[in-house]
Design an enzyme around this catalytic site. Structure first.
Site, PDB file in Angstrom:
ATOM      1  N   CYS A  90     -49.783 -66.918  52.611  1.00 47.63           N
ATOM      2  CA  CYS A  90     -51.018 -66.659  51.861  1.00 47.63           C
ATOM      3  C   CYS A  90     -50.676 -65.917  50.569  1.00 47.63           C
ATOM      4  CB  CYS A  90     -51.967 -65.790  52.710  1.00 47.63           C
ATOM      5  SG  CYS A  90     -53.421 -65.253  51.801  1.00 47.63           S
ATOM      6  N   HIS A 127     -33.942 -68.035  46.807  1.00 47.12           N
ATOM      7  CA  HIS A 127     -35.202 -68.466  46.172  1.00 47.12           C
ATOM      8  C   HIS A 127     -36.229 -68.927  47.187  1.00 47.12           C
ATOM      9  CE1 HIS A 127     -32.701 -69.251  42.273  1.00 47.12           C
ATOM     10  NE2 HIS A 127     -32.926 -67.968  42.498  1.00 47.12           N
ATOM     11  N   CYS A 178     -57.643 -64.412  55.628  1.00 53.66           N
ATOM     12  CA  CYS A 178     -58.428 -63.758  54.550  1.00 53.66           C
ATOM     13  C   CYS A 178     -59.020 -64.772  53.579  1.00 53.66           C
ATOM     14  CB  CYS A 178     -57.542 -62.768  53.789  1.00 53.66           C
ATOM     15  SG  CYS A 178     -56.427 -63.610  52.632  1.00 53.66           S
ATOM     16  N   ASN A 203     -18.651 -78.834  40.381  1.00 52.32           N
ATOM     17  CA  ASN A 203     -19.887 -79.232  39.729  1.00 52.32           C
ATOM     18  C   ASN A 203     -19.697 -80.569  39.016  1.00 52.32           C
ATOM     19  OD1 ASN A 203     -22.666 -78.112  39.304  1.00 52.32           O
ATOM     20  ND2 ASN A 203     -22.120 -78.539  37.172  1.00 52.32           N
ATOM     21  N   VAL A 209     -34.165 -74.523  47.930  1.00 51.40           N
ATOM     22  CA  VAL A 209     -35.310 -74.189  48.800  1.00 51.40           C
ATOM     23  C   VAL A 209     -35.555 -75.302  49.815  1.00 51.40           C
ATOM     24  CG1 VAL A 209     -36.378 -72.770  47.007  1.00 51.40           C
ATOM     25  CG2 VAL A 209     -36.941 -75.213  47.130  1.00 51.40           C
ATOM     26  N   ASP A 210     -34.626 -76.299  49.867  1.00 49.40           N
ATOM     27  CA  ASP A 210     -34.874 -77.504  50.679  1.00 49.40           C
ATOM     28  C   ASP A 210     -34.495 -77.350  52.151  1.00 49.40           C
ATOM     29  OD1 ASP A 210     -32.040 -78.900  48.896  1.00 49.40           O
ATOM     30  OD2 ASP A 210     -32.018 -77.771  50.778  1.00 49.40           O
ATOM     31  N   GLY A 235     -22.494 -76.987  42.501  1.00 50.84           N
ATOM     32  CA  GLY A 235     -23.722 -77.728  42.199  1.00 50.84           C
ATOM     33  C   GLY A 235     -24.788 -76.891  41.525  1.00 50.84           C
ATOM     34  N   THR A 236     -24.354 -75.995  40.637  1.00 52.84           N
ATOM     35  CA  THR A 236     -25.346 -75.194  39.911  1.00 52.84           C
ATOM     36  C   THR A 236     -24.972 -75.104  38.443  1.00 52.84           C
ATOM     37  OG1 THR A 236     -26.463 -73.049  39.752  1.00 52.84           O
ATOM     38  CG2 THR A 236     -24.187 -73.033  40.579  1.00 52.84           C
ATOM     39  N   GLU A 246     -20.554 -81.453  36.184  1.00 58.90           N
ATOM     40  CA  GLU A 246     -20.169 -81.334  34.754  1.00 58.90           C
ATOM     41  C   GLU A 246     -19.839 -79.883  34.451  1.00 58.90           C
ATOM     42  OE1 GLU A 246     -23.858 -82.740  33.192  1.00 58.90           O
ATOM     43  OE2 GLU A 246     -24.932 -81.031  34.011  1.00 58.90           O
TER      44      GLU A 246
END
Ligand code: BV8
Ligand code: ZN
Length: 245
Positions: free
Chosen positions: A128, A120, A151, A214, A104-105, A188-189, A216
């Protein structure tokens, strides 16, 4: 220096449709914490899974808002790393390239990737929690959660929390890409969060060659065709160089 099997190099040289799924590990070398990294400072006593939920926001909106405000500040002051840029190079060299990210970066945008599916959401965007209106700016009076100009509802980060559905269009496009690509990278996941973690299996079922990059091994590792364990910021640039020079 990583040794890449000649058949993988050959495959990528000829590939016309490649998909890369990225997770928090791709941003680790940019200084961003991964999801499974222990948290520090103010947030040390919290697990991300316990804060990234609608229930946590309902229970303590200020705590959740401040956690995202902190992460937004860190994301804004971070820079893409060599792994992000290698994915931009890959996109330039392959006729059809789809970058699916759980992150999300926003760093893939900053690096220059074009065809990005943010499964994501994006922490830099704020909407809002009541009427869904996006807010361009907001005032955080004395640490209170800012409210919607329209609102007066509480503002929230435009990310997908646990137990929230993913944006339908992005998910459908991601499944479509995974099921039609020739090579699927999982980068990377930890492959623990659904439904993103199912994309690699869908790709494999449809005949794609699956490559894991990755730090690991993960639950996916036994099912991939090629696994490179190390830093994506090192391995990806070496792979791009080996294939496209
Ligand atoms: C949903 C945004 C329908 C917020 C995030 C089965 C089917 C469907 C749903 C579920 C299911 N089982 C469970 C669920 C529910 C849940 C889920 O998956 N839970 C998990 C914990 C079991 N899924 C959901 O709720 C999803 N919604 O399915 O809707 C629904 C509706 C109602 C009820 C039920 C279901 C929503 C999921 C999205 C959650 N939001 N992020 C925010 O960021 O604050 S997820 C979050 O995890 C981040 O996006 C993160 O990217 C993502 C995945 O984590 P990773 O990216 O993999 O990061 P992690 O730290 O785990 O791993 C990093 C890896 O990198 C490590 O392996 C490490 O070794 C490696 N690494 C580190 N450094 C490097 C490196 N690799 C290379 N180089 C390096 N330098
Ligand atoms: Zn509103």
């Amino acid at each position: 220096m990583t040794n890449f099997p000649p058949d993988l190099i050959q495959l990528l040289t000829k590939a016309t449709h490649v998909v890369a799924l990225t997770g928090a590990g791709v941003s680790q070398e940019s200084g961003l914490r991964t999801f499974r990294d222990a948290q520090s400072g103010l947030w040390a006593q919290y697990r991300p899974e316990d804060l990234a939920t609608p229930r946590a926001f309902a229970r303590d909106p200020k705590l959740v808002w401040n956690w995202y405000a902190h992460r937004r500040k860190v994301a804004k002051s971070s820079h893409p790393n060599a792994g992000h840029y290698a994915l931009v190079e890959m996109e330039r060299n392959i006729p059809e390239f789809t970058l699916i990210t759980q992150n999300v970066d926003g760093l893939h945008h900053v690096a220059g990737s074009k065809h990005i599916l943010e499964l994501h959401g994006n922490i830099l965007n704020v909407r809002c929690s009541q009427c869904g209106t996006f807010a361009d700016d907001w005032h955080e009076e004395a640490g209170n959660v800012p409210r919607c100009a329209k609102c007066n509802g509480l503002l929230r980060p435009d990310v997908v929390w646990f137990e929230e559905s993913l944006p339908r269009e992005q998910l459908e496009a991601a499944v479509q890409a995974a099921c039609t690509c020739q090579v699927f990278f999982s980068i990377g996941t930890s492959g623990l969060v659904q439904p993103a973690a199912s994309l690699a299996h869908a790709a494999r079922t449809e005949g794609a060659v699956v490559v894991e990059v990755n730090a690991e091994p993960t639950p996916l590792t036994p099912r991939v065709d090629f696994a490179f364990h190390g830093k994506s910021g090192e391995i990806l640039p070496e792979l791009v160089k080996a294939v496209w020079g």
